[in-house]
Motif scaffolding. Structure first.
Motif, PDB file in Angstrom:
ATOM      1  N   ILE A 272       8.980  19.896  16.297  1.00  0.00           N
ATOM      2  CA  ILE A 272       9.251  21.322  16.537  1.00  0.00           C
ATOM      3  C   ILE A 272      10.473  21.715  15.716  1.00  0.00           C
ATOM      4  O   ILE A 272      11.594  21.272  15.990  1.00  0.00           O
ATOM      5  N   ALA A 273      10.242  22.520  14.687  1.00  0.00           N
ATOM      6  CA  ALA A 273      11.317  22.886  13.756  1.00  0.00           C
ATOM      7  C   ALA A 273      11.890  24.233  14.179  1.00  0.00           C
ATOM      8  O   ALA A 273      11.313  25.281  13.885  1.00  0.00           O
ATOM      9  N   VAL A 274      12.993  24.188  14.894  1.00  0.00           N
ATOM     10  CA  VAL A 274      13.603  25.430  15.386  1.00  0.00           C
ATOM     11  C   VAL A 274      14.828  25.781  14.539  1.00  0.00           C
ATOM     12  O   VAL A 274      15.295  26.912  14.539  1.00  0.00           O
ATOM     13  N   ALA A 275      15.360  24.814  13.810  1.00  0.00           N
ATOM     14  CA  ALA A 275      16.616  25.025  13.081  1.00  0.00           C
ATOM     15  C   ALA A 275      16.525  26.186  12.095  1.00  0.00           C
ATOM     16  O   ALA A 275      15.482  26.441  11.503  1.00  0.00           O
ATOM     17  N   ALA A 276      17.655  26.869  11.954  1.00  0.00           N
ATOM     18  CA  ALA A 276      17.785  27.901  10.922  1.00  0.00           C
ATOM     19  C   ALA A 276      18.353  27.193   9.690  1.00  0.00           C
ATOM     20  O   ALA A 276      19.563  27.073   9.533  1.00  0.00           O
ATOM     21  N   VAL A 277      17.439  26.685   8.877  1.00  0.00           N
ATOM     22  CA  VAL A 277      17.856  25.869   7.729  1.00  0.00           C
ATOM     23  C   VAL A 277      18.242  26.793   6.573  1.00  0.00           C
ATOM     24  O   VAL A 277      17.500  27.728   6.255  1.00  0.00           O
ATOM     25  N   ALA A 278      19.374  26.523   5.951  1.00  0.00           N
ATOM     26  CA  ALA A 278      19.774  27.338   4.789  1.00  0.00           C
ATOM     27  C   ALA A 278      18.765  27.096   3.671  1.00  0.00           C
ATOM     28  O   ALA A 278      18.344  25.960   3.444  1.00  0.00           O
ATOM     29  N   ASN A 304      16.913  24.300  -1.156  1.00  0.00           N
ATOM     30  CA  ASN A 304      16.863  23.135  -0.262  1.00  0.00           C
ATOM     31  C   ASN A 304      15.412  22.733  -0.048  1.00  0.00           C
ATOM     32  O   ASN A 304      14.510  23.557  -0.191  1.00  0.00           O
ATOM     33  N   PRO A 305      15.192  21.499   0.362  1.00  0.00           N
ATOM     34  CA  PRO A 305      13.812  21.113   0.700  1.00  0.00           C
ATOM     35  C   PRO A 305      13.352  21.896   1.921  1.00  0.00           C
ATOM     36  O   PRO A 305      14.159  22.211   2.792  1.00  0.00           O
ATOM     37  N   ASP A 306      12.065  22.252   1.968  1.00  0.00           N
ATOM     38  CA  ASP A 306      11.520  22.856   3.192  1.00  0.00           C
ATOM     39  C   ASP A 306      11.121  21.693   4.104  1.00  0.00           C
ATOM     40  O   ASP A 306      10.112  21.018   3.866  1.00  0.00           O
ATOM     41  N   ILE A 307      11.937  21.457   5.117  1.00  0.00           N
ATOM     42  CA  ILE A 307      11.760  20.268   5.964  1.00  0.00           C
ATOM     43  C   ILE A 307      10.423  20.321   6.699  1.00  0.00           C
ATOM     44  O   ILE A 307       9.652  19.359   6.714  1.00  0.00           O
ATOM     45  N   LEU A 308      10.149  21.477   7.265  1.00  0.00           N
ATOM     46  CA  LEU A 308       8.915  21.632   8.046  1.00  0.00           C
ATOM     47  C   LEU A 308       7.689  21.429   7.164  1.00  0.00           C
ATOM     48  O   LEU A 308       6.761  20.688   7.533  1.00  0.00           O
ATOM     49  N   ALA A 309       7.691  22.063   5.980  1.00  0.00           N
ATOM     50  CA  ALA A 309       6.538  21.919   5.079  1.00  0.00           C
ATOM     51  C   ALA A 309       6.380  20.463   4.654  1.00  0.00           C
ATOM     52  O   ALA A 309       5.255  19.955   4.532  1.00  0.00           O
ATOM     53  N   VAL A 321       5.154  22.385  14.913  1.00  0.00           N
ATOM     54  CA  VAL A 321       5.406  23.729  15.432  1.00  0.00           C
ATOM     55  C   VAL A 321       6.555  24.340  14.634  1.00  0.00           C
ATOM     56  O   VAL A 321       7.622  23.729  14.515  1.00  0.00           O
ATOM     57  N   GLY A 322       6.320  25.532  14.073  1.00  0.00           N
ATOM     58  CA  GLY A 322       7.372  26.198  13.303  1.00  0.00           C
ATOM     59  C   GLY A 322       7.882  27.424  14.033  1.00  0.00           C
ATOM     60  O   GLY A 322       7.260  27.911  14.987  1.00  0.00           O
ATOM     61  N   PHE A 323       8.986  27.920  13.576  1.00  0.00           N
ATOM     62  CA  PHE A 323       9.557  29.162  14.085  1.00  0.00           C
ATOM     63  C   PHE A 323       9.683  30.147  12.934  1.00  0.00           C
ATOM     64  O   PHE A 323       9.939  29.747  11.797  1.00  0.00           O
ATOM     65  N   ALA A 324       9.522  31.413  13.223  1.00  0.00           N
ATOM     66  CA  ALA A 324       9.748  32.430  12.201  1.00  0.00           C
ATOM     67  C   ALA A 324      10.553  33.555  12.819  1.00  0.00           C
ATOM     68  O   ALA A 324      10.087  34.219  13.749  1.00  0.00           O
ATOM     69  N   ALA A 336       1.425  34.667   7.857  1.00  0.00           N
ATOM     70  CA  ALA A 336       1.389  34.183   6.458  1.00  0.00           C
ATOM     71  C   ALA A 336       2.165  32.873   6.367  1.00  0.00           C
ATOM     72  O   ALA A 336       1.741  31.920   5.697  1.00  0.00           O
ATOM     73  N   LYS A 337       3.292  32.800   7.070  1.00  0.00           N
ATOM     74  CA  LYS A 337       4.112  31.576   7.058  1.00  0.00           C
ATOM     75  C   LYS A 337       3.359  30.419   7.703  1.00  0.00           C
ATOM     76  O   LYS A 337       3.392  29.294   7.229  1.00  0.00           O
ATOM     77  N   ARG A 338       2.668  30.706   8.782  1.00  0.00           N
ATOM     78  CA  ARG A 338       1.913  29.655   9.488  1.00  0.00           C
ATOM     79  C   ARG A 338       0.866  29.045   8.547  1.00  0.00           C
ATOM     80  O   ARG A 338       0.698  27.827   8.486  1.00  0.00           O
ATOM     81  N   ARG A 340       0.833  29.231   5.184  1.00  0.00           N
ATOM     82  CA  ARG A 340       1.472  28.599   4.023  1.00  0.00           C
ATOM     83  C   ARG A 340       1.977  27.205   4.380  1.00  0.00           C
ATOM     84  O   ARG A 340       1.828  26.268   3.608  1.00  0.00           O
ATOM     85  N   LYS A 341       2.553  27.075   5.579  1.00  0.00           N
ATOM     86  CA  LYS A 341       3.125  25.772   5.968  1.00  0.00           C
ATOM     87  C   LYS A 341       2.107  24.896   6.708  1.00  0.00           C
ATOM     88  O   LYS A 341       2.453  23.820   7.195  1.00  0.00           O
ATOM     89  N   GLN A 342       0.866  25.388   6.806  1.00  0.00           N
ATOM     90  CA  GLN A 342      -0.245  24.630   7.435  1.00  0.00           C
ATOM     91  C   GLN A 342       0.104  24.177   8.856  1.00  0.00           C
ATOM     92  O   GLN A 342       0.047  22.987   9.166  1.00  0.00           O
TER      93      GLN A 342
HETATM   94  O1  C5P Z   1      10.467  29.808   5.592  1.00  0.00           O
HETATM   95  P1  C5P Z   1      11.308  30.023   6.788  1.00  0.00           P
HETATM   96  O2  C5P Z   1      12.690  29.509   6.643  1.00  0.00           O
HETATM   97  O3  C5P Z   1      11.323  31.413   7.324  1.00  0.00           O
HETATM   98  O4  C5P Z   1      10.545  29.152   7.903  1.00  0.00           O
HETATM   99  C1  C5P Z   1      11.031  29.005   9.185  1.00  0.00           C
HETATM  100  C2  C5P Z   1      10.549  27.698   9.775  1.00  0.00           C
HETATM  101  O5  C5P Z   1      10.627  26.630   8.822  1.00  0.00           O
HETATM  102  C3  C5P Z   1      11.426  27.248  10.904  1.00  0.00           C
HETATM  103  O6  C5P Z   1      10.600  26.520  11.813  1.00  0.00           O
HETATM  104  C4  C5P Z   1      12.449  26.368  10.241  1.00  0.00           C
HETATM  105  O7  C5P Z   1      13.017  25.437  11.130  1.00  0.00           O
HETATM  106  C5  C5P Z   1      11.623  25.696   9.163  1.00  0.00           C
HETATM  107  N1  C5P Z   1      12.368  25.398   7.934  1.00  0.00           N
HETATM  108  C6  C5P Z   1      12.595  24.090   7.575  1.00  0.00           C
HETATM  109  N2  C5P Z   1      13.242  23.815   6.397  1.00  0.00           N
HETATM  110  C7  C5P Z   1      13.658  24.812   5.585  1.00  0.00           C
HETATM  111  C8  C5P Z   1      13.426  26.140   5.938  1.00  0.00           C
HETATM  112  C9  C5P Z   1      12.783  26.403   7.132  1.00  0.00           C
HETATM  113  O8  C5P Z   1      12.230  23.168   8.318  1.00  0.00           O
HETATM  114  N3  C5P Z   1      14.287  24.511   4.472  1.00  0.00           N
END
Ligand code: C5P
Length: 397
Positions: A272-278, A304-309, A321-324, A336-338, A340-342
């Motif tokens: 479950i990716a809830v973090a607000a990743v820069a 930065n790498p997209d951790i969730l993707a 599970v992602g958050f937007a 669209a995000k759901r 894109r990130k499958q």
């Molecule tokens: O693309 P965006 O940042 O809006 O996507 C939000 C979702 O992706 C959140 O669940 C967030 O935790 C995750 N995320 C991530 N790694 C990133 C950016 C976002 O895991 N670099």
């Protein structure tokens, strides 16, 4: 409505200095909607007066088996009927010994024997008393009888000694009680959660971060533990205490968060990716503080790498599970995000309403459509999200 509304709890208080913490515990329980009925041993009344608990609980406080305020004179039966649980906090060595051996020589121990609901105890005693062989035998007996023990904690004690035996803090006992009362929908599941902001260093004293209190991610970690999961919480810097039951890994930057996720994800059933990743980090961050000058300063940012993707596209991926958080066109951008990130499930919320607040209002998007969770405390939203995940996730039996 809070999920704990109308649940009756019998709070037993035995003799110990920690009884003062039970005033705060009563307040927390009442605030969360519980109907609290306090029963004190005679010794407990020497530490804190019954009036305090009557005022905080709004109910009569009992300590005497022969209390004539009960029309049928059977407080030992009446008090636990319809109760969700009896919680003894503080539980002294004496009360634990009596309960472990079935003694009933006062109101509290008699109602424990006559109860038809679960019993939880939060021990409180000096470290030597805790380690005393008879006490350890009693604890083992209580566990064998299916009684859950909350704590004890470790640290400085009222007597000045340091060790095991302190009663847990009121908030911890409250969280343990709530956890014990929740259905175990994720029993045996390993849940990995990212929470809070990341911090991208510019120099020794400056950086770029996102606005994120971490409250939603921490509430989900708590709710997952309540549901019986094993929880790993990878967290950016927040001001929050670690939720009970989570193994917490602290990171600062998105790259550190990515590395921590990489090393934990293979052992996870649910991510479950809830973090607000820069989205960016600073290229060539300076080791030393950058000195002020009249010149323009340019900072170069790299993605930065997209951790969730990166997790959701793994061959053997966990249920992701992602958050937007969006500030406009919420549903359109989120769906669209759901895709894109499958993701099988995405939680959409308006950034303006969620940030830092204690309440949240979200929409769950999955292959079956949308589910709106109306505004509620984040812990209630988290519990409903966990219920939804348990329904969708193939690894949950
Ligand atoms: O693309 P965006 O940042 O809006 O996507 C939000 C979702 O992706 C959140 O669940 C967030 O935790 C995750 N995320 C991530 N790694 C990133 C950016 C976002 O895991 N670099």
């Amino acid at each position: 409505m809070n999920s704990s509304q109308q649940k009756k709890i019998v709070l037993g208080i035995s003799g110990g200095v920690a009884a003062y913490k039970s005033a705060e515990l009563t307040r927390l329980l009442v605030k969360a909607g519980y109907d609290v009925h306090v029963v004190m041993t005679e010794a407990a009344t020497h530490f804190v007066g019954p009036v305090t608990f009557q005022a905080l609980s709004g109910n009569l406080v009992y300590s005497d088996q022969w209390d004539a305020r009960r029309p049928n004179n059977m407080p030992h039966i009446d008090l636990t009927r319809g109760a969700a649980a009896v919680l003894i906090a503080p539980a002294s060595a004496d009360v634990l010994a009596k309960v472990a051996n079935g003694l009933c020589d006062d109101l509290l121990t008699t109602l424990v024997a006559a109860r038809d609901c679960p019993l939880f105890v939060a021990p409180a005693m000096n470290r030597q008393m805790w380690e005393n062989a008879p006490n350890q035998r009693n604890i083992a007996q209580l566990q064998a009888d299916g009684i859950q023990i909350f704590g004890p904690g470790n640290g400085e004690q009222a007597c000045g000694e340091v060790g095991d035996g302190r009663m847990l803090e009121a908030q911890e006992i409250f969280e343990h009680l709530e956890a014990a009362l929740q259905p175990k929908l994720l029993k045996g599941q390993r849940v990995l959660i990212t929470a809070g902001p990341t911090f991208e260093r510019i120099d020794a004293v400056r950086g770029i971060t996102n606005t994120s209190s971490g409250k939603m991610g921490y509430a989900i970690a708590r709710a997952a533990y309540e549901a019986g999961a094993e929880v790993v919480l990878i967290s950016g810097e927040t001001a929050l205490p670690t939720p009970i039951g989570s193994r917490r890994i602290d990171i600062k930057s998105a790259q550190q968060m990515h590395a921590a996720v990489e090393s934990e994800v293979a052992a996870s059933d649910i991510f479950i990716a809830v973090a607000a990743v820069a989205d960016y980090h600073v290229l060539n961050a300076s080791e030393q503080k950058i000195k002020k000058s009249a010149q323009q300063l340019t900072i170069t940012l790299a993605p930065n790498p997209d951790i969730l993707a990166s997790v959701s596209t793994r061959a053997n991926r966990p249920f992701c599970v992602g958050f937007a958080a969006e500030s406009e066109n919420l549903l359109e951008f989120a769906e669209a995000k759901r895709r894109r990130k499958q993701l099988p499930l995405l939680v959409a919320n308006l950034a303006q309403s969620a940030m830092g607040a204690d309440d949240n209002e979200v929409i769950l998007l999955d292959d079956h459509g949308q589910t709106r969770l109306e505004s509620a405390p984040k812990i209630d939203i988290a519990r409903r999200l966990i219920t939804h995940i348990a329904r969708l996730c193939p690894s949950v039996k």
